[in-house]
Design a protein around this motif. Structure first.
Motif, mmCIF file in Angstrom:
data_model
loop_
_atom_site.group_PDB
_atom_site.id
_atom_site.type_symbol
_atom_site.label_atom_id
_atom_site.label_comp_id
_atom_site.label_asym_id
_atom_site.label_seq_id
_atom_site.Cartn_x
_atom_site.Cartn_y
_atom_site.Cartn_z
ATOM 1 N N ARG A 17 5.120 -14.700 33.826
ATOM 2 C CA ARG A 17 6.630 -14.636 33.931
ATOM 3 C C ARG A 17 7.217 -14.749 35.015
ATOM 4 N NH1 ARG A 17 8.282 -12.255 29.014
ATOM 5 N NH2 ARG A 17 10.102 -11.502 29.985
ATOM 6 N N HIS A 19 8.292 -17.468 37.038
ATOM 7 C CA HIS A 19 9.293 -18.459 37.126
ATOM 8 C C HIS A 19 10.071 -18.827 35.704
ATOM 9 C CE1 HIS A 19 6.022 -19.570 39.754
ATOM 10 N NE2 HIS A 19 6.915 -19.570 40.902
ATOM 11 N N ALA A 21 13.706 -18.277 35.129
ATOM 12 C CA ALA A 21 14.899 -19.058 35.049
ATOM 13 C C ALA A 21 14.335 -20.750 35.199
ATOM 14 C CB ALA A 21 15.707 -18.786 36.445
ATOM 15 N N TYR A 73 12.045 -15.785 26.040
ATOM 16 C CA TYR A 73 13.007 -15.556 26.999
ATOM 17 C C TYR A 73 14.582 -15.462 26.377
ATOM 18 C CZ TYR A 73 9.295 -16.839 30.217
ATOM 19 O OH TYR A 73 7.934 -17.140 31.072
ATOM 20 N N LYS A 78 17.575 -11.774 29.390
ATOM 21 C CA LYS A 78 17.913 -11.032 30.698
ATOM 22 C C LYS A 78 18.612 -12.006 31.754
ATOM 23 C CE LYS A 78 13.859 -8.042 30.263
ATOM 24 N NZ LYS A 78 12.666 -7.414 30.711
ATOM 25 N N TYR A 80 18.528 -13.900 35.286
ATOM 26 C CA TYR A 80 17.573 -14.088 36.398
ATOM 27 C C TYR A 80 18.740 -15.048 37.227
ATOM 28 C CZ TYR A 80 13.841 -12.363 33.684
ATOM 29 O OH TYR A 80 12.669 -11.545 33.211
ATOM 30 N N ASP A 81 18.406 -14.937 38.523
ATOM 31 C CA ASP A 81 19.184 -15.852 39.550
ATOM 32 C C ASP A 81 20.687 -15.690 39.031
ATOM 33 O OD1 ASP A 81 16.778 -16.496 40.711
ATOM 34 O OD2 ASP A 81 16.769 -18.168 39.574
#
Length: 406
Positions: A17, A19, A21, A73, A78, A80-81
């Motif tokens: 998990r 990478h 995004a 995902y 969630k 991310y970035d």
């Protein structure tokens, strides 16, 4: 245009998990996947739906594990970035506004957590000859998800009991004080006398009783351990209820077909888990799996009993997402072979000048095996520098290798 020198994972690993995004951004929603996701999200968003299972099938290399991972995902949604994963994914949908809306609605209205795992990697705790093998793996990953020691279910049950009393964090702090190192490391050596003594002293301090009452407490949990599908579903529902309104806990199981391998008892174990999760959790826990074979090929011979069982399995895993070679072609074209505008113009002119020569070069003599050539100039641009039949040959190689476990 993306950087052509960027790293691309050749094999999708359920437990990686690192990478997220980038993986979602790189994912190609093909026409085939788009159609199937439409049905999936329609089922998933419908609170009145009577199903909570999805079956993703496809040959080795078809992208089923990738799709499973992306769905885990997207449903979890969630940040991310600085962006919600569901929003990143929805932006990739260009031609289906209903699907785009369903993805966004799912992310905004249905909070969830995803438990993603390859079932073979966790099956060391059991044996395929055990008809409850799948249940034991589900217990393990559920315990792991909560931070408990799922590898030893009786230790996890002890931790769960402490958590239920809201004493788990207090116990860990007191254990570290008594033993001199953290509980997460020490619990792996729970049979050591010093660890057991520290457990007893920590529990005695927490509950204000004689530590002797907790002497060898883990052995007592091991002796009394009982696991059942109903107990598991009740535990999952309790977890869901603790997370608030509309929350869901979803299980994403990679390579379940390979694990079952025609064992009807294991298939029924999976079906029973999914069905009981549906009833005990009011539809708030989904089981989404991948398999190299479609659902019809998994069950085995067609006796009357198995036909009845098969009907139940079909009903539970009603959301089907079969991936074909067409999906692979489109992914390769869009993810690896995408051309700049300048490159497209150059190749269009090249095809215009040389299409007769190209056709001659890749046409095989009569009587030999015939492979497909370029359909038109657009097909040439999309597939260049590969020949169309090379896609087919490559996929046939992958299928044959997977059948022989090479």
């Amino acid at each position: 245009m993306k950087d052509v020198t960027r790293p691309i994972e050749t094999v999708i690993k359920a437990d990686d998990r690192s990478h997220i995004a980038q993986e979602v951004d790189e994912y190609v929603i093909t026409r085939e996947v788009s159609n199937q996701l439409g049905d999936f999200f329609e089922y998933y968003n419908d609170k009145g739906s009577l199903i909570n299972g999805a079956w993703i099938s496809g040959f080795f290399g078809s992208g089923k594990s990738h799709l499973l991972k992306i769905l885990s995902y997207v449903l979890e949604n969630k940040v991310y970035d600085g962006k919600h994963v569901g929003d990143i994914f929805a932006e990739k949908v260009k031609d289906d506004m209903k699907l785009k809306g369903d993805i966004l609605r799912c992310g905004r209205n249905i909070p969830s957590e995803s438990i993603l795992f390859n079932i073979d990697q966790h099956a060391q705790i059991t044996s395929k000859s055990d008809e409850n093998a799948i249940l034991k793996v589900f217990y393990k990953v559920f315990y792991d998800h909560q931070g408990f020691y799922g590898f030893q279910p009786h230790v996890a049950a002890f931790e769960e009991s402490l958590a239920r009393d809201t004493n788990y964090e207090t116990f860990k702090a007191e254990f570290a004080n008594q033993y001199g190192s953290g509980w997460e490391d020490a619990r792996k050596d729970y049979i050591k006398p010093l660890v057991n003594q520290a457990i007893a002293r920590a529990c005695g301090t927490i509950y204000n009783v004689d530590p002797a009452e907790y002497s060898n407490i883990l052995l007592k949990y091991q002796r009394d351990l009982k696991q059942s599908v109903e107990d598991f579903a009740i535990k999952v529902n309790s977890y869901i209820q603790s997370r608030g309104k509309n929350f869901r806990l979803n299980f994403f199981v990679d390579e379940v077909g390979q694990f079952i391998a025609g064992n009807t008892r294991l298939m029924l174990n999976l079906q029973t888990i999914a069905e009981t999760l549906f009833t005990k959790c009011n539809g708030n826990s989904w089981v989404i799996v991948t398999s190299q074979e479609d659902l019809e090929s998994i069950v085995g011979d067609d006796t009357k009993t198995q036909s009845d069982d098969f009907s139940k399995i079909q009903g539970r895993f009603k959301a089907r997402l079969p991936l074909t070679s067409a999906n692979v072609d489109e992914v390769i074209e869009k993810r690896l072979l995408d051309k700049s505008e300048e490159g497209q113009v150059f190749l269009l002119n090249l095809y215009k000048e040389q299409h007769e020569n190209i056709k001659t070069l890749i046409t095989f003599s009569s009587g030999s095996v015939q492979f497909r050539g370029y359909q038109d100039k657009e097909d040439f641009v999309q597939k260049y520098p590969f020949l169309p039949y090379q896609f087919d040959l490559f996929q046939q190689c992958l299928k044959t290798l997977s059948r022989h476990n090479v």
